[in-house]
Design a protein around this motif. Sequence first.
Motif, PDB file in Angstrom:
ATOM      1  N   MET A 173       0.814  -1.219   0.000  1.00 26.99           N
ATOM      2  CA  MET A 173       0.000   0.000   0.000  1.00 26.99           C
ATOM      3  C   MET A 173       0.852   1.276   0.000  1.00 26.99           C
ATOM      4  SD  MET A 173      -3.000  -1.233  -0.249  1.00 26.99           S
ATOM      5  CE  MET A 173      -4.162   0.097   0.090  1.00 26.99           C
ATOM      6  N   ARG A 174       2.072   1.171  -0.558  1.00 27.97           N
ATOM      7  CA  ARG A 174       2.947   2.316  -0.750  1.00 27.97           C
ATOM      8  C   ARG A 174       3.360   2.379  -2.225  1.00 27.97           C
ATOM      9  NH1 ARG A 174       2.935   6.311   2.430  1.00 27.97           N
ATOM     10  NH2 ARG A 174       5.080   6.812   1.810  1.00 27.97           N
ATOM     11  N   THR A 175       3.889   3.515  -2.656  1.00 29.96           N
ATOM     12  CA  THR A 175       4.324   3.681  -4.036  1.00 29.96           C
ATOM     13  C   THR A 175       5.705   4.315  -4.078  1.00 29.96           C
ATOM     14  OG1 THR A 175       3.451   5.923  -4.334  1.00 29.96           O
ATOM     15  CG2 THR A 175       1.922   4.101  -4.711  1.00 29.96           C
ATOM     16  N   ALA A 176       6.389   4.172  -5.226  1.00 30.51           N
ATOM     17  CA  ALA A 176       7.687   4.822  -5.428  1.00 30.51           C
ATOM     18  C   ALA A 176       7.923   4.967  -6.927  1.00 30.51           C
ATOM     19  CB  ALA A 176       8.803   4.000  -4.793  1.00 30.51           C
ATOM     20  N   PHE A 177       8.558   6.061  -7.317  1.00 24.44           N
ATOM     21  CA  PHE A 177       8.986   6.215  -8.703  1.00 24.44           C
ATOM     22  C   PHE A 177      10.389   5.645  -8.813  1.00 24.44           C
ATOM     23  CE2 PHE A 177       5.584   9.384  -8.725  1.00 24.44           C
ATOM     24  CZ  PHE A 177       5.005   9.158  -9.968  1.00 24.44           C
ATOM     25  N   LEU A 178      10.547   4.638  -9.676  1.00 26.71           N
ATOM     26  CA  LEU A 178      11.814   3.931  -9.824  1.00 26.71           C
ATOM     27  C   LEU A 178      12.130   3.749 -11.308  1.00 26.71           C
ATOM     28  CD1 LEU A 178      11.293   1.067  -7.175  1.00 26.71           C
ATOM     29  CD2 LEU A 178      12.636   3.158  -6.873  1.00 26.71           C
ATOM     30  N   SER A 179      13.400   3.558 -11.608  1.00 26.64           N
ATOM     31  CA  SER A 179      13.808   3.200 -12.960  1.00 26.64           C
ATOM     32  C   SER A 179      13.709   1.689 -13.120  1.00 26.64           C
ATOM     33  CB  SER A 179      15.247   3.661 -13.209  1.00 26.64           C
ATOM     34  OG  SER A 179      15.649   3.272 -14.518  1.00 26.64           O
ATOM     35  N   VAL A 180      13.007   1.274 -14.170  1.00 25.09           N
ATOM     36  CA  VAL A 180      12.911  -0.153 -14.523  1.00 25.09           C
ATOM     37  C   VAL A 180      13.178  -0.252 -16.017  1.00 25.09           C
ATOM     38  CG1 VAL A 180      11.218  -0.634 -12.703  1.00 25.09           C
ATOM     39  CG2 VAL A 180      10.431  -0.037 -15.008  1.00 25.09           C
ATOM     40  N   PRO A 181      13.486  -1.426 -16.551  1.00 23.06           N
ATOM     41  CA  PRO A 181      13.672  -1.558 -17.993  1.00 23.06           C
ATOM     42  C   PRO A 181      12.483  -0.975 -18.752  1.00 23.06           C
ATOM     43  CG  PRO A 181      14.341  -3.565 -16.900  1.00 23.06           C
ATOM     44  CD  PRO A 181      13.720  -2.705 -15.851  1.00 23.06           C
ATOM     45  N   GLY A 182      12.754  -0.050 -19.665  1.00 22.52           N
ATOM     46  CA  GLY A 182      11.700   0.554 -20.469  1.00 22.52           C
ATOM     47  C   GLY A 182      11.239   1.905 -20.002  1.00 22.52           C
ATOM     48  N   ASP A 183      11.533   2.269 -18.746  1.00 24.79           N
ATOM     49  CA  ASP A 183      11.070   3.573 -18.237  1.00 24.79           C
ATOM     50  C   ASP A 183      11.922   3.993 -17.037  1.00 24.79           C
ATOM     51  OD1 ASP A 183       9.726   5.825 -17.268  1.00 24.79           O
ATOM     52  OD2 ASP A 183       7.757   5.023 -17.812  1.00 24.79           O
ATOM     53  N   GLU A 206       5.269   2.760 -24.512  1.00 33.70           N
ATOM     54  CA  GLU A 206       6.325   2.318 -25.412  1.00 33.70           C
ATOM     55  C   GLU A 206       7.414   1.545 -24.686  1.00 33.70           C
ATOM     56  OE1 GLU A 206       5.324   5.381 -24.881  1.00 33.70           O
ATOM     57  OE2 GLU A 206       6.996   6.777 -24.592  1.00 33.70           O
ATOM     58  N   GLY A 207       7.500   1.699 -23.364  1.00 31.49           N
ATOM     59  CA  GLY A 207       8.512   0.976 -22.604  1.00 31.49           C
ATOM     60  C   GLY A 207       8.042  -0.369 -22.067  1.00 31.49           C
ATOM     61  N   ALA A 208       6.728  -0.625 -22.145  1.00 27.12           N
ATOM     62  CA  ALA A 208       6.185  -1.842 -21.542  1.00 27.12           C
ATOM     63  C   ALA A 208       6.772  -3.121 -22.145  1.00 27.12           C
ATOM     64  CB  ALA A 208       4.660  -1.843 -21.653  1.00 27.12           C
ATOM     65  N   PRO A 209       6.986  -3.200 -23.484  1.00 27.05           N
ATOM     66  CA  PRO A 209       7.567  -4.445 -24.024  1.00 27.05           C
ATOM     67  C   PRO A 209       8.949  -4.745 -23.445  1.00 27.05           C
ATOM     68  CG  PRO A 209       6.505  -3.209 -25.781  1.00 27.05           C
ATOM     69  CD  PRO A 209       6.523  -2.305 -24.572  1.00 27.05           C
ATOM     70  N   GLU A 210       9.768  -3.718 -23.195  1.00 28.15           N
ATOM     71  CA  GLU A 210      11.104  -3.969 -22.646  1.00 28.15           C
ATOM     72  C   GLU A 210      11.014  -4.550 -21.233  1.00 28.15           C
ATOM     73  OE1 GLU A 210      13.782  -0.669 -22.943  1.00 28.15           O
ATOM     74  OE2 GLU A 210      15.300  -1.607 -21.652  1.00 28.15           O
ATOM     75  N   LEU A 211      10.104  -4.008 -20.415  1.00 28.89           N
ATOM     76  CA  LEU A 211       9.930  -4.561 -19.069  1.00 28.89           C
ATOM     77  C   LEU A 211       9.364  -5.977 -19.142  1.00 28.89           C
ATOM     78  CD1 LEU A 211      10.004  -4.355 -16.004  1.00 28.89           C
ATOM     79  CD2 LEU A 211       7.750  -3.220 -16.083  1.00 28.89           C
ATOM     80  N   TRP A 212       8.389  -6.180 -20.015  1.00 29.48           N
ATOM     81  CA  TRP A 212       7.800  -7.521 -20.192  1.00 29.48           C
ATOM     82  C   TRP A 212       8.894  -8.535 -20.536  1.00 29.48           C
ATOM     83  CZ3 TRP A 212       2.872  -9.608 -19.784  1.00 29.48           C
ATOM     84  CH2 TRP A 212       2.657 -10.833 -20.394  1.00 29.48           C
ATOM     85  N   ASP A 213       9.747  -8.181 -21.505  1.00 30.01           N
ATOM     86  CA  ASP A 213      10.810  -9.095 -21.930  1.00 30.01           C
ATOM     87  C   ASP A 213      11.772  -9.392 -20.772  1.00 30.01           C
ATOM     88  OD1 ASP A 213       9.713  -9.091 -24.445  1.00 30.01           O
ATOM     89  OD2 ASP A 213      11.173  -7.678 -25.291  1.00 30.01           O
ATOM     90  N   ALA A 214      12.084  -8.368 -19.986  1.00 27.86           N
ATOM     91  CA  ALA A 214      13.001  -8.559 -18.858  1.00 27.86           C
ATOM     92  C   ALA A 214      12.390  -9.499 -17.815  1.00 27.86           C
ATOM     93  CB  ALA A 214      13.342  -7.213 -18.227  1.00 27.86           C
ATOM     94  N   LEU A 215      11.102  -9.341 -17.562  1.00 24.39           N
ATOM     95  CA  LEU A 215      10.433 -10.206 -16.585  1.00 24.39           C
ATOM     96  C   LEU A 215      10.368 -11.652 -17.079  1.00 24.39           C
ATOM     97  CD1 LEU A 215       7.564  -7.728 -15.643  1.00 24.39           C
ATOM     98  CD2 LEU A 215       9.351  -8.543 -14.081  1.00 24.39           C
ATOM     99  N   ILE A 216       9.990 -11.832 -18.342  1.00 23.06           N
ATOM    100  CA  ILE A 216       9.918 -13.181 -18.894  1.00 23.06           C
ATOM    101  C   ILE A 216      11.311 -13.816 -18.889  1.00 23.06           C
ATOM    102  CG2 ILE A 216       9.322 -14.576 -20.907  1.00 23.06           C
ATOM    103  CD1 ILE A 216       6.927 -13.242 -19.426  1.00 23.06           C
ATOM    104  N   GLY A 217      12.326 -13.011 -19.235  1.00 27.29           N
ATOM    105  CA  GLY A 217      13.693 -13.511 -19.223  1.00 27.29           C
ATOM    106  C   GLY A 217      14.170 -13.908 -17.841  1.00 27.29           C
ATOM    107  N   ALA A 218      13.587 -13.301 -16.821  1.00 25.29           N
ATOM    108  CA  ALA A 218      13.954 -13.622 -15.438  1.00 25.29           C
ATOM    109  C   ALA A 218      13.157 -14.804 -14.889  1.00 25.29           C
ATOM    110  CB  ALA A 218      13.747 -12.398 -14.548  1.00 25.29           C
ATOM    111  N   GLY A 219      12.307 -15.388 -15.726  1.00 25.72           N
ATOM    112  CA  GLY A 219      11.583 -16.580 -15.301  1.00 25.72           C
ATOM    113  C   GLY A 219      10.154 -16.357 -14.851  1.00 25.72           C
TER     114      GLY A 219
END
Length: 362
Positions: A173-183, A206-219
Amino acid sequence: MEASDTLKRTSLFERHREAGAKLVPFAGWEMPVQYEGVRPEHVAVRTAAGVFDVSHMGQVETSGPDAERLLQRVLSNDVSKLAEGGAQYSVMCRPDGGVIDDLFSYRLEPERFLTVTNAANHERDRDWILEQADGLDVEVRDAIDDWAMLAVQGPDARRIVAELADGELPGRMRTAFLSVPGDPNALVCGTGYTGEDGVEVMLCSEGAPELWDALIGAGVTPAGLGARDTLRLEVCFHLYGNDLSLDRDPVTSGLGWVCKEDTGFIGSDVVAEVRAAGPEEKLVPFAITDKGIPRQGNGIVVDGETVGEVTSGTMSPCLGYGVGMGFVRADLAQPGTQIEIDVRGRTRGARIESRPLYSKPD
């Protein structure tokens, strides 16, 4: 014209198609209902980590000196208690108490909020909020085109997302602005809809596919809307259009705990009356004790009399039997009450249970 020509697609549509997803119309969008299958995707979320594309969800941003005052008027929870960087669940009601939607709001800055709407209700929610803003010093902006949204859920979800982010993940129930693959400036929220730990990440489309790929690549396992529904039902989370609607107030629907009548939100007078008198019906979870799978619209029967209706039902992948939720007369709502479910003309034995229907083994 093909139906798919009129449906909106998220920025992950090609990823879904490449992964062999079964794509279906949902709330005006072409969305993945499953990839490998509902059960394996469900189990992956309960035992490891799964990722859902929930970019069809809507967002409304409110900002300005009267932003809190506006949200206090339209949302049932006490928005003044929502700290900067915090998340809050609430419902939005009509004056007669009917539930317009259930929503999460995030306080991004002292006078800036982001409220996430259900996809099917987004335009109605946005228009309702705008209508209530008349005369207030607040800007209400439809932000649905600003964000893609990925829900990463499961016991391994936080560890995997943390390895991809540049800072500490927010707590529940908290939030944070962070750098992740794609954004480099994604909004990471400690929320979810599965009963598992994890986060929801809002980032540029436009950054969502990069994060998606990173997550899938991580299993992480891609999971569709089918598994999302069975996961939420096992832990008795509401689905708007099934368990919540304009026809019933939030107390009757089991969400009195997110209603703070002292704030004077729209519909609070009716909510207070129902709470004081006690609802005539209650939303209850139940388990089938015979064979059979309950479905929305099935009758709930006691001593040959129909006393309610199933609002959500499925075969629980983790429990191995049919489960559901439905409205019954308040005098029959106690856990342990024996009922029957009319499944297409054949009654099946069932029992009213406590929430949640599924709990993690010790």
